[in-house]
Design a protein around this motif. Sequence first.
Motif, short mmCIF file in Angstrom:
data_model
loop_
_atom_site.label_atom_id
_atom_site.label_comp_id
_atom_site.label_asym_id
_atom_site.label_seq_id
_atom_site.Cartn_x
_atom_site.Cartn_y
_atom_site.Cartn_z
N PHE A 111 0.84 -1.19 0.00
CA PHE A 111 0.00 0.00 0.00
C PHE A 111 0.87 1.24 0.00
CE2 PHE A 111 0.78 -0.78 4.48
CZ PHE A 111 1.01 0.48 5.00
N VAL A 112 0.26 2.36 -0.39
CA VAL A 112 0.99 3.63 -0.50
C VAL A 112 0.33 4.66 0.40
CG1 VAL A 112 1.66 5.50 -2.07
CG2 VAL A 112 1.68 3.12 -2.87
N GLY A 113 1.13 5.42 1.13
CA GLY A 113 0.61 6.47 1.99
C GLY A 113 1.75 7.28 2.57
N ASP A 114 1.44 8.21 3.47
CA ASP A 114 2.51 9.00 4.08
C ASP A 114 3.15 8.26 5.25
OD1 ASP A 114 0.37 9.15 5.78
OD2 ASP A 114 0.31 11.33 5.90
N ILE A 115 2.51 7.17 5.70
CA ILE A 115 3.09 6.24 6.66
C ILE A 115 2.98 4.85 6.04
CG2 ILE A 115 2.86 5.15 8.91
CD1 ILE A 115 3.88 7.92 9.22
N GLU A 116 4.10 4.18 5.86
CA GLU A 116 4.05 2.85 5.23
C GLU A 116 4.72 1.82 6.14
OE1 GLU A 116 5.00 2.80 1.03
OE2 GLU A 116 4.09 4.77 0.72
N SER A 117 5.92 1.39 5.81
CA SER A 117 6.60 0.38 6.62
C SER A 117 7.67 1.07 7.47
CB SER A 117 7.25 -0.67 5.72
OG SER A 117 7.80 -1.71 6.47
N GLY A 118 7.56 0.94 8.79
CA GLY A 118 8.53 1.63 9.64
C GLY A 118 8.25 1.42 11.11
N LEU A 119 8.55 2.44 11.90
CA LEU A 119 8.46 2.34 13.35
C LEU A 119 7.01 2.17 13.82
CD1 LEU A 119 11.02 5.15 14.30
CD2 LEU A 119 11.43 2.68 14.07
N MET A 120 6.09 2.93 13.23
CA MET A 120 4.70 2.84 13.68
C MET A 120 4.11 1.47 13.36
SD MET A 120 3.26 6.69 12.97
CE MET A 120 1.66 6.32 13.71
N LYS A 121 4.43 0.94 12.18
CA LYS A 121 3.95 -0.39 11.83
C LYS A 121 4.53 -1.44 12.77
CE LYS A 121 3.81 -3.60 7.90
NZ LYS A 121 4.96 -4.50 8.11
N MET A 122 5.79 -1.27 13.18
CA MET A 122 6.41 -2.22 14.10
C MET A 122 5.71 -2.22 15.45
SD MET A 122 10.40 -2.52 15.33
CE MET A 122 10.95 -3.60 14.01
N MET A 123 5.17 -1.06 15.84
CA MET A 123 4.52 -0.98 17.15
C MET A 123 3.22 -1.78 17.19
SD MET A 123 5.15 2.82 18.72
CE MET A 123 4.76 3.77 17.25
N LEU A 124 2.58 -2.02 16.03
CA LEU A 124 1.36 -2.81 16.07
C LEU A 124 1.54 -4.21 15.51
CD1 LEU A 124 -1.13 -1.85 13.30
CD2 LEU A 124 0.82 -0.39 13.63
N ILE A 125 2.16 -4.35 14.33
CA ILE A 125 2.33 -5.68 13.74
C ILE A 125 3.47 -6.43 14.43
CG2 ILE A 125 2.83 -6.99 11.65
CD1 ILE A 125 0.13 -5.64 11.55
N GLY A 126 4.63 -5.78 14.53
CA GLY A 126 5.80 -6.44 15.12
C GLY A 126 5.59 -6.79 16.58
N LEU A 127 5.24 -5.80 17.39
CA LEU A 127 5.07 -6.02 18.83
C LEU A 127 3.71 -6.62 19.17
CD1 LEU A 127 6.87 -2.82 20.13
CD2 LEU A 127 7.55 -5.18 20.58
N GLY A 128 2.80 -6.63 18.21
CA GLY A 128 1.52 -7.30 18.42
C GLY A 128 1.60 -8.79 18.27
N LYS A 129 2.77 -9.27 17.78
CA LYS A 129 3.03 -10.69 17.60
C LYS A 129 2.00 -11.33 16.65
CE LYS A 129 6.21 -11.69 19.67
NZ LYS A 129 7.65 -11.40 19.58
N HIS A 130 1.91 -12.65 16.68
CA HIS A 130 1.04 -13.35 15.74
C HIS A 130 -0.43 -12.98 15.94
CE1 HIS A 130 -0.29 -16.42 13.00
NE2 HIS A 130 -0.93 -17.09 13.93
N THR A 131 -0.86 -12.90 17.21
CA THR A 131 -2.26 -12.61 17.50
C THR A 131 -2.64 -11.22 17.00
OG1 THR A 131 -2.13 -13.99 19.47
CG2 THR A 131 -4.00 -12.48 19.31
N GLY A 132 -1.80 -10.23 17.29
CA GLY A 132 -2.09 -8.87 16.85
C GLY A 132 -2.08 -8.75 15.34
#
Length: 209
Positions: A111-132
């Motif tokens: 996807f394309v936007g002003d926020i893509e793959s980075g720190l904010m995504k890591m805070m939900l997908i990365g640190l959310g683990k498999h369940t998140g």
Amino acid sequence: GQTVAVTAGSRGIAKIAEIIKATIDHLKTLGAVPFIVPAMGSHGGGTAEGQVEILHGYGVTEEYCGCPIRASMETVIVCQTKEGFPVHFDKFAHAADHVLVVGRVKPHTGFVGDIESGLMKMMLIGLGKHTGAIIYHRAIQDYSFPQIVRSVAGEVISKCRIVAGLGIVENEQDKTAKIQAVLPEELEDREKELLVLAKRWIPRLPLIE
């Protein structure tokens, strides 16, 4: 004496072991007690052992970095977003006094936007683990991904003791071009700026008329 969870992701990042080690060493000079947590959603087969193995493949080991790696697929439900889905957060990171999010800011492949793959995504997908990761990917059916990222990351920043972000941008040769420390309240604005640089510096094909 305060503990600091330092994130380590599954994406290939140039010199990531050196960057994390330098981060750990700096935290120790401040008197902190750092440790590493894998922040990679469901990667590594969705197991703690698989995620540690990925980190070892990048040279991120306890021996090299000089601190423990605490890996688990267990999460804590921090709260509910305004959209109504739960915010999951790695249990070891949640128990720490502070969390330092380290990751590369780059264009996303889906996807394309002003926020893509980075720190904010890591805070939900990365640190959310498999369940998140499962919950947030399902939520895309009803909400845009940028909305999900902003909503969940906003809750994480306000409730999970994020002390800072460390954004990494690479150049067209896949080498480290910029590393920037970011205050939690400035994460969204700074990540937008770093994404602009990342898109400017990605390799391009030369076209000859």
